[in-house]
Design a protein around this motif. Sequence first.
Motif, mmCIF file in Angstrom:
data_model
loop_
_atom_site.group_PDB
_atom_site.id
_atom_site.type_symbol
_atom_site.label_atom_id
_atom_site.label_comp_id
_atom_site.label_asym_id
_atom_site.label_seq_id
_atom_site.Cartn_x
_atom_site.Cartn_y
_atom_site.Cartn_z
ATOM 1 N N ASN A 257 70.827 -29.082 24.263
ATOM 2 C CA ASN A 257 71.173 -29.709 22.983
ATOM 3 C C ASN A 257 70.980 -31.212 23.032
ATOM 4 O O ASN A 257 71.767 -31.981 22.474
ATOM 5 C CB ASN A 257 72.595 -29.356 22.568
ATOM 6 C CG ASN A 257 73.637 -29.866 23.562
ATOM 7 O OD1 ASN A 257 73.308 -30.385 24.628
ATOM 8 N ND2 ASN A 257 74.907 -29.712 23.217
ATOM 9 N N ALA A 258 69.913 -31.653 23.709
ATOM 10 C CA ALA A 258 69.632 -33.085 23.840
ATOM 11 C C ALA A 258 69.181 -33.715 22.525
ATOM 12 O O ALA A 258 69.295 -34.927 22.352
ATOM 13 C CB ALA A 258 68.556 -33.313 24.914
ATOM 14 N N SER A 259 68.674 -32.919 21.593
ATOM 15 C CA SER A 259 68.148 -33.453 20.329
ATOM 16 C C SER A 259 69.259 -33.645 19.313
ATOM 17 O O SER A 259 69.408 -32.879 18.350
ATOM 18 C CB SER A 259 67.063 -32.521 19.773
ATOM 19 O OG SER A 259 65.999 -32.373 20.681
ATOM 20 N N GLY A 260 70.083 -34.649 19.541
ATOM 21 C CA GLY A 260 71.147 -34.962 18.603
ATOM 22 C C GLY A 260 72.146 -33.843 18.423
ATOM 23 O O GLY A 260 72.742 -33.714 17.351
ATOM 24 N N GLY A 261 72.346 -33.029 19.445
ATOM 25 C CA GLY A 261 73.282 -31.921 19.358
ATOM 26 C C GLY A 261 72.662 -30.621 18.900
ATOM 27 O O GLY A 261 73.297 -29.571 18.984
ATOM 28 N N ALA A 262 71.410 -30.681 18.395
ATOM 29 C CA ALA A 262 70.726 -29.471 17.943
ATOM 30 C C ALA A 262 70.110 -28.758 19.149
ATOM 31 O O ALA A 262 69.481 -29.382 19.999
ATOM 32 C CB ALA A 262 69.640 -29.821 16.926
ATOM 33 N N TRP A 263 70.294 -27.453 19.204
ATOM 34 C CA TRP A 263 69.782 -26.678 20.333
ATOM 35 C C TRP A 263 68.297 -26.413 20.173
ATOM 36 O O TRP A 263 67.841 -25.996 19.107
ATOM 37 C CB TRP A 263 70.537 -25.364 20.452
ATOM 38 C CG TRP A 263 71.914 -25.534 20.999
ATOM 39 C CD1 TRP A 263 73.068 -25.706 20.290
ATOM 40 C CD2 TRP A 263 72.288 -25.578 22.382
ATOM 41 N NE1 TRP A 263 74.132 -25.846 21.143
ATOM 42 C CE2 TRP A 263 73.691 -25.770 22.433
ATOM 43 C CE3 TRP A 263 71.579 -25.455 23.576
ATOM 44 C CZ2 TRP A 263 74.388 -25.848 23.639
ATOM 45 C CZ3 TRP A 263 72.266 -25.537 24.778
ATOM 46 C CH2 TRP A 263 73.656 -25.735 24.797
ATOM 47 N N GLN A 264 67.554 -26.677 21.244
ATOM 48 C CA GLN A 264 66.124 -26.391 21.284
ATOM 49 C C GLN A 264 65.866 -25.502 22.491
ATOM 50 O O GLN A 264 66.168 -25.882 23.619
ATOM 51 C CB GLN A 264 65.309 -27.687 21.417
ATOM 52 C CG GLN A 264 65.514 -28.680 20.286
ATOM 53 C CD GLN A 264 64.909 -28.194 18.982
ATOM 54 O OE1 GLN A 264 63.923 -27.458 18.979
ATOM 55 N NE2 GLN A 264 65.497 -28.602 17.862
ATOM 56 N N GLY A 265 65.325 -24.314 22.255
ATOM 57 C CA GLY A 265 65.100 -23.411 23.368
ATOM 58 C C GLY A 265 63.979 -22.438 23.118
ATOM 59 O O GLY A 265 63.533 -22.244 21.982
ATOM 60 N N ASP A 266 63.530 -21.800 24.210
ATOM 61 C CA ASP A 266 62.460 -20.826 24.105
ATOM 62 C C ASP A 266 62.430 -19.995 25.386
ATOM 63 O O ASP A 266 63.080 -20.333 26.378
ATOM 64 C CB ASP A 266 61.111 -21.513 23.887
ATOM 65 C CG ASP A 266 60.092 -20.599 23.215
ATOM 66 O OD1 ASP A 266 60.380 -19.387 23.080
ATOM 67 O OD2 ASP A 266 59.021 -21.086 22.822
ATOM 68 N N ARG A 267 61.649 -18.949 25.345
ATOM 69 C CA ARG A 267 61.480 -18.087 26.501
ATOM 70 C C ARG A 267 60.733 -18.841 27.603
ATOM 71 O O ARG A 267 59.806 -19.605 27.327
ATOM 72 C CB ARG A 267 60.704 -16.836 26.107
ATOM 73 C CG ARG A 267 60.576 -15.806 27.220
ATOM 74 C CD ARG A 267 59.780 -14.591 26.725
ATOM 75 N NE ARG A 267 59.731 -13.567 27.742
ATOM 76 C CZ ARG A 267 58.845 -13.541 28.735
ATOM 77 N NH1 ARG A 267 57.946 -14.501 28.834
ATOM 78 N NH2 ARG A 267 58.863 -12.568 29.625
ATOM 79 N N ILE A 268 61.140 -18.620 28.839
ATOM 80 C CA ILE A 268 60.412 -19.201 29.966
ATOM 81 C C ILE A 268 59.113 -18.430 30.123
ATOM 82 O O ILE A 268 59.135 -17.227 30.427
ATOM 83 C CB ILE A 268 61.251 -19.141 31.252
ATOM 84 C CG1 ILE A 268 62.526 -19.970 31.068
ATOM 85 C CG2 ILE A 268 60.462 -19.637 32.443
ATOM 86 C CD1 ILE A 268 63.456 -19.932 32.244
ATOM 87 N N PRO A 269 57.969 -19.072 29.915
ATOM 88 C CA PRO A 269 56.703 -18.326 29.853
ATOM 89 C C PRO A 269 56.349 -17.614 31.143
ATOM 90 O O PRO A 269 55.676 -16.591 31.123
ATOM 91 C CB PRO A 269 55.670 -19.408 29.508
ATOM 92 C CG PRO A 269 56.305 -20.695 29.913
ATOM 93 C CD PRO A 269 57.780 -20.517 29.684
ATOM 94 N N LYS A 270 56.773 -18.129 32.286
ATOM 95 C CA LYS A 270 56.431 -17.513 33.563
ATOM 96 C C LYS A 270 57.330 -16.329 33.902
ATOM 97 O O LYS A 270 57.014 -15.523 34.784
ATOM 98 C CB LYS A 270 56.508 -18.550 34.683
ATOM 99 C CG LYS A 270 55.452 -19.641 34.603
ATOM 100 C CD LYS A 270 55.626 -20.639 35.734
ATOM 101 C CE LYS A 270 54.531 -21.692 35.707
ATOM 102 N NZ LYS A 270 53.225 -21.112 36.083
ATOM 103 N N ALA A 271 58.480 -16.218 33.243
ATOM 104 C CA ALA A 271 59.442 -15.181 33.585
ATOM 105 C C ALA A 271 58.948 -13.820 33.102
ATOM 106 O O ALA A 271 58.559 -13.662 31.951
ATOM 107 C CB ALA A 271 60.802 -15.494 32.975
ATOM 108 N N LYS A 272 58.983 -12.827 33.989
ATOM 109 C CA LYS A 272 58.516 -11.486 33.654
ATOM 110 C C LYS A 272 59.665 -10.515 33.416
ATOM 111 O O LYS A 272 59.440 -9.362 33.071
ATOM 112 C CB LYS A 272 57.614 -10.957 34.764
ATOM 113 C CG LYS A 272 56.353 -11.787 34.970
ATOM 114 C CD LYS A 272 55.500 -11.233 36.101
ATOM 115 C CE LYS A 272 54.265 -12.096 36.324
ATOM 116 N NZ LYS A 272 53.431 -11.588 37.442
#
Length: 435
Positions: A257-272
């Motif tokens: 939540n570094a972007s002003g408290g807003a959560w930014q996330g996604d799938r780890i592309p390498k994770a199977k």
Amino acid sequence: MKAPLAAAVPLLGRYALGAALVLLLEATPSLGAWSVQPVGEGVAARIRTDSTGAPHIAVSNSGFRYSTLVGDAWEERSVLPFADDIALDHNDNVFFLDTPSPDFFPTLQVLLGNGLALTTEIVGHRIGELEFLGFDSENRPHIAYNNTSTQQLIHNRWTGESWEARVVATDARFRFGNPGFDSFLDSSDQAHFAWRNDAGVLRYSDPTSSGWVTSTPFPTLDARIVDLAVDEEGVAHMAYDVFTGFTLTGGLHYANNASGGAWQGDRIPKAKSSGATRASLVLDDHGRPNLFDYESPFTGPVDLVHYLLDDGQWESTILHTHAEPQFSGPDQIEAAFDGANLHVLFSTGDSDVYYAVQEPDPLLGDYNNDGAVNAADYTVWRDGASINSGQAGYNVWASNYGATAAGAASQTVPEPTAVATLLLACIGAMNYARR
């Protein structure tokens, strides 16, 4: 400072000056190799490190078995039948959270030189599952658990005289024995919480001066909290598992939540993995997230993988491969960072427990072995007191200038005095080369 620098530049020449600054600014963290050793049998429960970086582990196997590494061997120190967590205070005293039957009231105990001594019992709070034990800047314990009687998530802290229980949230989810929440005590002594509610939605409680503000980071996802950490800047980092029914979209995710408290996330592309509920998240001294997860649950062979987010890119390293796991598949992973090294305690589905440590590579250019590459090392090189003499030894020093023993090189522009020191050292190197 301008006059000395102006005088130094013509002597160095444009190429030497540019090369010196590029070498200084492009230094990057050094990642060491992993060392893995078997611990025994059971289920990985917890790993902590003390002020010296020594690991302390707990393995569930006919009780909560606590051991420390003495030399190259693990020495078992205590066995508790109903313990749930272990932590070290700032004086390296070892504490346990215990929930003895039949009442299952949480009990805080401390391991002393002559054995285990009862410290305090927290009555009136019937426990479903304990998730956290930690110590704040005043060395006072904090614990987190769900009170199954009141269906509440509780944060309980020691004031110095008594326990102060505070309700973080009330939810039917906390009625059961597996609430699936995680918590983290930050450097400002504030406790953060994340959990999955009955609707399958991930919830996060951000601490305030008077309590917590609870939000839903990803309202459209069927998500489950895996692990939670908070860096020195107060930014929360979260590993979570998303169920989509598809291997390429579900599985291990990361967000902050570094972007002003807003959560930014996604799938780890390498994770199977498509079921990353056992992953562990820990931040290193650069605030970079390190995730540990089994790559292919319930199939063989199974790889334990280290994922590192470095400069916006995920890197992956296989720590260990379990060639023939039982049908139960992989089991638990616990990780810790001691300020220099990463430590991992993990167990497999057939109850094999392992310990892994990643030690930093040798600090190149540290000619006086003080844990930092600086002007003092140039003096050692100049005086011929290092085996890395000549131009090659100088190049090693210059390319690692600013690095520390934790494997972390300076990523910031140095102060003018540091630049001047480096430039003058370059002049010395050129004069040395002319001899």
